[in-house]
Design a protein around this motif. Structure first.
Motif, mmCIF file in Angstrom:
data_model
loop_
_atom_site.group_PDB
_atom_site.id
_atom_site.type_symbol
_atom_site.label_atom_id
_atom_site.label_comp_id
_atom_site.label_asym_id
_atom_site.label_seq_id
_atom_site.Cartn_x
_atom_site.Cartn_y
_atom_site.Cartn_z
ATOM 1 N N MET A 1 -4.126 7.964 13.584
ATOM 2 C CA MET A 1 -4.902 6.908 12.974
ATOM 3 C C MET A 1 -5.151 7.278 11.524
ATOM 4 S SD MET A 1 -7.844 5.541 11.661
ATOM 5 C CE MET A 1 -8.691 7.074 11.557
ATOM 6 N N ARG A 2 -4.644 6.432 10.651
ATOM 7 C CA ARG A 2 -4.907 6.587 9.220
ATOM 8 C C ARG A 2 -5.303 5.226 8.672
ATOM 9 N NH1 ARG A 2 0.415 9.867 8.993
ATOM 10 N NH2 ARG A 2 1.048 7.761 9.335
ATOM 11 N N ALA A 3 -6.388 5.215 7.892
ATOM 12 C CA ALA A 3 -6.896 3.951 7.371
ATOM 13 C C ALA A 3 -7.239 4.079 5.904
ATOM 14 C CB ALA A 3 -8.141 3.516 8.150
ATOM 15 N N VAL A 4 -7.056 2.978 5.195
ATOM 16 C CA VAL A 4 -7.459 2.865 3.801
ATOM 17 C C VAL A 4 -8.541 1.800 3.738
ATOM 18 C CG1 VAL A 4 -6.736 2.224 1.464
ATOM 19 C CG2 VAL A 4 -5.160 3.496 2.959
ATOM 20 N N VAL A 5 -9.718 2.184 3.249
ATOM 21 C CA VAL A 5 -10.794 1.230 3.017
ATOM 22 C C VAL A 5 -10.617 0.768 1.582
ATOM 23 C CG1 VAL A 5 -13.282 0.852 2.982
ATOM 24 C CG2 VAL A 5 -12.277 2.403 4.681
ATOM 25 N N MET A 6 -10.289 -0.508 1.415
ATOM 26 C CA MET A 6 -9.855 -1.028 0.116
ATOM 27 C C MET A 6 -10.779 -2.116 -0.404
ATOM 28 S SD MET A 6 -6.769 -3.663 1.095
ATOM 29 C CE MET A 6 -7.065 -4.725 -0.327
ATOM 30 N N GLY A 7 -10.652 -2.390 -1.706
ATOM 31 C CA GLY A 7 -11.401 -3.467 -2.333
ATOM 32 C C GLY A 7 -11.700 -3.116 -3.778
ATOM 33 N N VAL A 8 -12.355 -4.039 -4.462
ATOM 34 C CA VAL A 8 -12.681 -3.845 -5.866
ATOM 35 C C VAL A 8 -13.816 -2.850 -6.013
ATOM 36 C CG1 VAL A 8 -11.880 -6.170 -6.499
ATOM 37 C CG2 VAL A 8 -14.297 -5.796 -5.927
ATOM 38 N N THR A 9 -14.050 -2.412 -7.231
ATOM 39 C CA THR A 9 -15.116 -1.459 -7.486
ATOM 40 C C THR A 9 -16.463 -2.023 -7.056
ATOM 41 O OG1 THR A 9 -15.990 0.065 -9.141
ATOM 42 C CG2 THR A 9 -15.565 -2.186 -9.890
ATOM 43 N N GLY A 10 -17.273 -1.171 -6.456
ATOM 44 C CA GLY A 10 -18.615 -1.563 -6.047
ATOM 45 C C GLY A 10 -18.733 -2.224 -4.699
ATOM 46 N N CYS A 11 -17.632 -2.390 -3.972
ATOM 47 C CA CYS A 11 -17.703 -3.088 -2.681
ATOM 48 C C CYS A 11 -18.178 -2.172 -1.543
ATOM 49 C CB CYS A 11 -16.364 -3.735 -2.325
ATOM 50 S SG CYS A 11 -15.061 -2.562 -1.928
ATOM 51 N N GLY A 12 -18.236 -0.863 -1.783
ATOM 52 C CA GLY A 12 -18.726 0.052 -0.752
ATOM 53 C C GLY A 12 -17.650 0.881 -0.084
ATOM 54 N N LYS A 13 -16.495 0.994 -0.720
ATOM 55 C CA LYS A 13 -15.370 1.729 -0.114
ATOM 56 C C LYS A 13 -15.753 3.147 0.287
ATOM 57 C CE LYS A 13 -12.718 1.133 -3.696
ATOM 58 N NZ LYS A 13 -13.505 0.249 -4.558
ATOM 59 N N SER A 14 -16.383 3.873 -0.611
ATOM 60 C CA SER A 14 -16.717 5.267 -0.336
ATOM 61 C C SER A 14 -17.769 5.379 0.764
ATOM 62 C CB SER A 14 -17.217 5.965 -1.604
ATOM 63 O OG SER A 14 -16.209 5.965 -2.582
ATOM 64 N N THR A 15 -18.796 4.567 0.680
ATOM 65 C CA THR A 15 -19.862 4.608 1.695
ATOM 66 C C THR A 15 -19.325 4.256 3.068
ATOM 67 O OG1 THR A 15 -21.506 4.031 0.026
ATOM 68 C CG2 THR A 15 -22.115 3.664 2.335
ATOM 69 N N VAL A 16 -18.630 3.135 3.163
ATOM 70 C CA VAL A 16 -18.086 2.709 4.451
ATOM 71 C C VAL A 16 -17.009 3.681 4.921
ATOM 72 C CG1 VAL A 16 -16.789 0.887 5.642
ATOM 73 C CG2 VAL A 16 -18.688 0.284 4.132
ATOM 74 N N GLY A 17 -16.170 4.146 3.997
ATOM 75 C CA GLY A 17 -15.113 5.093 4.356
ATOM 76 C C GLY A 17 -15.652 6.373 4.953
ATOM 77 N N ARG A 18 -16.693 6.940 4.340
ATOM 78 C CA ARG A 18 -17.302 8.166 4.877
ATOM 79 C C ARG A 18 -17.865 7.936 6.273
ATOM 80 N NH1 ARG A 18 -19.049 8.671 -0.426
ATOM 81 N NH2 ARG A 18 -18.115 10.449 -1.476
ATOM 82 N N LEU A 19 -18.584 6.829 6.429
ATOM 83 C CA LEU A 19 -19.162 6.524 7.739
ATOM 84 C C LEU A 19 -18.075 6.288 8.788
ATOM 85 C CD1 LEU A 19 -22.015 4.180 6.526
ATOM 86 C CD2 LEU A 19 -22.329 6.393 7.641
ATOM 87 N N LEU A 20 -17.032 5.576 8.395
ATOM 88 C CA LEU A 20 -15.924 5.313 9.307
ATOM 89 C C LEU A 20 -15.242 6.619 9.715
ATOM 90 C CD1 LEU A 20 -14.021 3.355 10.770
ATOM 91 C CD2 LEU A 20 -12.739 3.142 8.632
ATOM 92 N N ALA A 21 -14.974 7.489 8.757
ATOM 93 C CA ALA A 21 -14.342 8.773 9.064
ATOM 94 C C ALA A 21 -15.216 9.578 10.022
ATOM 95 C CB ALA A 21 -14.082 9.559 7.778
ATOM 96 N N HIS A 22 -16.504 9.575 9.776
ATOM 97 C CA HIS A 22 -17.427 10.286 10.667
ATOM 98 C C HIS A 22 -17.341 9.715 12.077
ATOM 99 C CE1 HIS A 22 -21.347 10.964 12.628
ATOM 100 N NE2 HIS A 22 -21.198 12.180 12.126
ATOM 101 N N ASP A 23 -17.422 8.384 12.191
ATOM 102 C CA ASP A 23 -17.383 7.732 13.512
ATOM 103 C C ASP A 23 -16.080 8.011 14.248
ATOM 104 O OD1 ASP A 23 -19.889 6.740 13.028
ATOM 105 O OD2 ASP A 23 -19.269 4.645 12.829
ATOM 106 N N LEU A 24 -14.985 8.171 13.509
ATOM 107 C CA LEU A 24 -13.667 8.379 14.117
ATOM 108 C C LEU A 24 -13.287 9.857 14.243
ATOM 109 C CD1 LEU A 24 -11.649 5.586 12.283
ATOM 110 C CD2 LEU A 24 -12.463 5.567 14.649
ATOM 111 N N GLY A 25 -14.125 10.741 13.741
ATOM 112 C CA GLY A 25 -13.779 12.157 13.746
ATOM 113 C C GLY A 25 -12.557 12.428 12.880
#
Length: 167
Positions: A1-25
């Motif tokens: 499983m590999r995912a890219v959390v994408m979008g324009v600046t300020g949409c929350g990519k880093s925040t959501v990405g970190r949480l998603l990675a944590h949830d998925l191990g």
């Protein structure tokens, strides 16, 4: 499983990405960390990068993904060609999660982030990013998440919802 959390600046990519990675191990990386010092300086002064500037950066992001079995990266990946470049290196199984919101909603967030954290990507980049943005097409793995109400609790909810679809 590999995912890219994408979008324009300020949409929350880093925040959501970190949480998603944590949830998925999974491992997490922020594509901002793959930019050269020159690219960061240009973006800090409000200058949008060209495609020629982006190719080595996208290759580095894709290589990082390709070297991992379980990974999430926060990366703008605004154009189909950029996503194709990532898939070309990391594989066709990469999923793209597009965090989407209206520009006026994100402008206030980006201004606040720049003032608070000194982040290099200011609100001046949003015009060019929205002009460049090509939403996911039907043949691309992944989906769109509306983040207009974005707040930490919403980011956690989005990450949990995404995690249920990308395991």
């Amino acid at each position: 499983m590999r995912a890219v959390v994408m979008g324009v600046t300020g949409c929350g990519k880093s925040t959501v990405g970190r949480l998603l990675a944590h949830d998925l191990g999974a491992e997490f990386a922020d594509a901002d960390d793959f930019h050269t010092a020159d690219a960061v300086a240009r973006m800090s002064s409000g200058v949008a990068l060209t495609d020629e500037d982006r190719w080595p950066w996208l290759d580095a992001v894709a290589s990082w993904l390709a070297e991992r079995e379980r990974a999430v990266v926060a990366c703008s990946a605004l154009r189909r060609a950029y996503r194709d470049r990532i898939r070309g290196v990391a594989g066709d199984d990469v999923q793209f999660i597009h965090l989407d919101a209206r520009q006026d909603v994100l402008e206030a967030r980006v201004r606040l982030r720049s003032e608070r954290d000194g982040h290099f990507a200011g609100a001046g980049l949003l015009d060019s990013q929205y002009a460049t943005l090509e939403p996911l097409e039907d043949d691309e793995r992944g989906g769109r998440v509306d983040v207009e109400r974005y707040a930490p609790v919403d980011a956690a909810d989005a990450a949990r919802a995404i995690a249920g679809t990308v395991r």
